[in-house]
Design an enzyme around this catalytic site. Structure first.
Site, mmCIF file in Angstrom:
data_model
loop_
_atom_site.group_PDB
_atom_site.id
_atom_site.type_symbol
_atom_site.label_atom_id
_atom_site.label_comp_id
_atom_site.label_asym_id
_atom_site.label_seq_id
_atom_site.Cartn_x
_atom_site.Cartn_y
_atom_site.Cartn_z
ATOM 1 C CD GLU A 182 -7.933 9.003 -2.351
ATOM 2 O OE1 GLU A 182 -8.401 7.860 -2.248
ATOM 3 O OE2 GLU A 182 -6.842 9.338 -1.848
ATOM 4 C CG ASP A 242 2.545 14.068 -7.638
ATOM 5 O OD1 ASP A 242 3.041 13.497 -6.656
ATOM 6 O OD2 ASP A 242 2.081 13.461 -8.613
ATOM 7 C CB THR A 285 -2.882 8.465 2.047
ATOM 8 O OG1 THR A 285 -1.916 9.495 2.251
ATOM 9 C CG2 THR A 285 -4.258 9.054 1.890
ATOM 10 C CE1 TYR A 344 4.663 9.802 -2.035
ATOM 11 C CE2 TYR A 344 2.937 8.247 -2.605
ATOM 12 C CZ TYR A 344 4.179 8.794 -2.858
ATOM 13 O OH TYR A 344 4.945 8.331 -3.900
#
Ligand SMILES: C[S@@+](CC[C@H](N)C(=O)[O-])C[C@H]1O[C@@H](n2cnc3c(N)ncnc32)[C@H](O)[C@@H]1O
Length: 211
Positions: free
Chosen positions: A37, A111, A190, A192
């Protein structure tokens, strides 16, 4: 911490990482497939996957030590011998893994880098690094809230002729189209993902191969 590796930049660039090509015998003590990951943050996905699949080995990578600490602590508490955290820049991922050492890669809520397309984790230069370390047919998964990152990834797939296996702009609307096993994995959320979902973002997902 038992489950964290923090190689120095100097050792990395001097090609002195002695566990490159040796992750299974050195850390996992088995010959199970290795899944990465990349940009794991606090590691919820890697911890979730490692708990669910004890017969697979996971390495979660991020540069931010304070985030990795949270996942690594959980890995210790839960005694997850099949999960390690690597504190390193993904830009150097091929300094840590040998050719054909990795079976799959997960990119979770990476990102979007609106002003630096070359720093996107699905840009050509990063994919070339993944190509080196992935086994033939090794799958790259991308799960994201970002329209920008998803659209640019779609363009990269088309431009470079990667083999797209599944792609949806509405993961949870289309989840039923995937096998139950994949659905269970994709439902792991997750930090985020939780944040973006609360803000009403639609989650996108694709998986593709590059060799
Ligand atoms: C938006 S966060 C997502 C974290 C986690 N996957 C989640 O969904 O909660 C992106 C993470 O990628 C890491 N990251 C971004 N670019 C990186 C790079 N080149 N090398 C290492 N880590 C990177 C950041 O430190 C950050 O923790």
């Amino acid at each position: 911490m038992n489950h964290v590796l923090e190689p120095s930049v100097e050792m990395t660039l001097n090609n002195e990482i002695d566990y490159k090509g040796d992750w299974n015998s050195r850390f996992f003590k088995n010959s199970n497939p290795i899944i990465l990951e990349l940009g794991c943050g606090k590691g919820e996905y890697a911890v979730g996957l490692a708990e669910k699949y004890p017969h697979l080995n996971f390495v979660a990578v991020d540069i931010k030590g304070n985030r990795i600490y949270i996942g690594a602590k959980q890995a210790e508490e839960k005694e997850l011998d099949n999960l390690f955290f690597l504190r390193a820049k993904i830009d150097f991922i091929d300094y840590y893994f040998e050719e054909n050492e990795v079976d799959e890669i997960w990119l979770t809520f990476s990102d979007p880098q609106p002003n630096k397309p070359n720093k996107r984790l699905t840009s050509k230069s990063f994919i070339e690094r993944y190509r080196k370390i992935l086994k033939p047919g090794g799958i790259i998964h991308l799960k994201t809230d970002s329209d920008l990152l998803f659209e640019s990834t779609e363009e990269e797939i088309a431009e470079h002729g990667y083999n797209c296996l599944f792609l949806t702009w509405d993961l949870y609307g289309d989840l039923h189209k995937l096998p139950q096993e994949s659905q269970d994995v994709l439902k792991i959320k997750t930090h985020y993902e939780e944040l973006f979902t609360k803000k009403g973002a639609q989650i996108k997902y694709c998986k593709f191969t590059v060799n």
